[in-house]
Design an enzyme around this catalytic site. Sequence first.
Site, mmCIF file in Angstrom:
data_model
loop_
_atom_site.group_PDB
_atom_site.id
_atom_site.type_symbol
_atom_site.label_atom_id
_atom_site.label_comp_id
_atom_site.label_asym_id
_atom_site.label_seq_id
_atom_site.Cartn_x
_atom_site.Cartn_y
_atom_site.Cartn_z
ATOM 1 C CB SER A 185 -0.955 -0.052 1.200
ATOM 2 O OG SER A 185 -2.056 0.790 1.011
ATOM 3 C CG ASP B 183 -4.591 -2.043 0.689
ATOM 4 O OD1 ASP B 183 -3.366 -2.252 0.595
ATOM 5 O OD2 ASP B 183 -5.082 -1.294 1.546
#
Length: 295
Positions: free
Chosen positions: A57, A185
């Site tokens: 991320s 993610d």
Amino acid sequence: MSLAEGLATMPPATTKSTDPTVAIAFGGGGARGLAHIHVIEALDDLGIRPVAIAGSSIGAMMGAGMAAGLTGKEIREHALNTIGKPTTALTRLWSARPETMRQAIENGWRLGQFNAERIVGAFLPEGVPKTFEELHIPTKIVITDYFDHCEKVCETGDLRNAIAASAAIPAVFRPVERDGRIYVDGGIYNPVPFDHLAGLADIVVGIDVVGLPSGMPGEKLTTVDLMFGASQLMMQSIIEMRRKAAPPDIFLRPEVHQFRVLDFLKAREILEASKGIGDQLKRDLEAAFAFRNKV
């Protein structure tokens, strides 16, 4: 003489081949990941160049910046000159909007209309290249395969696409397509991917910026607070299981719990609150180097 004093004036290229090697994993956590800047600055101060980097991320973005050769100071200046200035941040967000109504409603209206690849293109420093092969340090970016129900590691090919996939927070960003697969993610499966650095360096460092839900019992919580807070708790449980299975040599958590995942406009406050993590890393590396040199 301490490690900090002895290495502070040494450029990365002059680090002795006999010194212990370091690899670092930058964790995900949205805006809280701005604390990674202190970590990069600390490594710069010590003249330490990691032999490998991993990121999830926001950690993928920070890790890619360091692997591209940017200094912590340069990353700090870029962050404060973009997301640190509301007008500039909004202008860049506007530039990343869908160009047509068709793009906006593609596959139906969604809660998260932001295109992660456009956002990455709008905010990533220009010094970050387009491909992994152009990086100066081997880098692993963790992404989550939505339909294959597992994490994948990107090490070659389109770098910016991999960063976008790793940062595609569900309900905020659209999923990202890569090689015909759909990804979200990377922090969902591996919030701090230190396990992917095992065996690649003498000292493996993990930096956790996931944080924990903040507030007090009795405080009214919004739906968004509950959604992101529950996500934090789940990711922390994943981190703890991975630490028990194969702990990194150094594991640090900056003081960022009080900030929300999308608090990017509070860049200066986040950097101020987390500034102690740089000195903590220097102390821990000094101790780890001393131990390794005795062995």
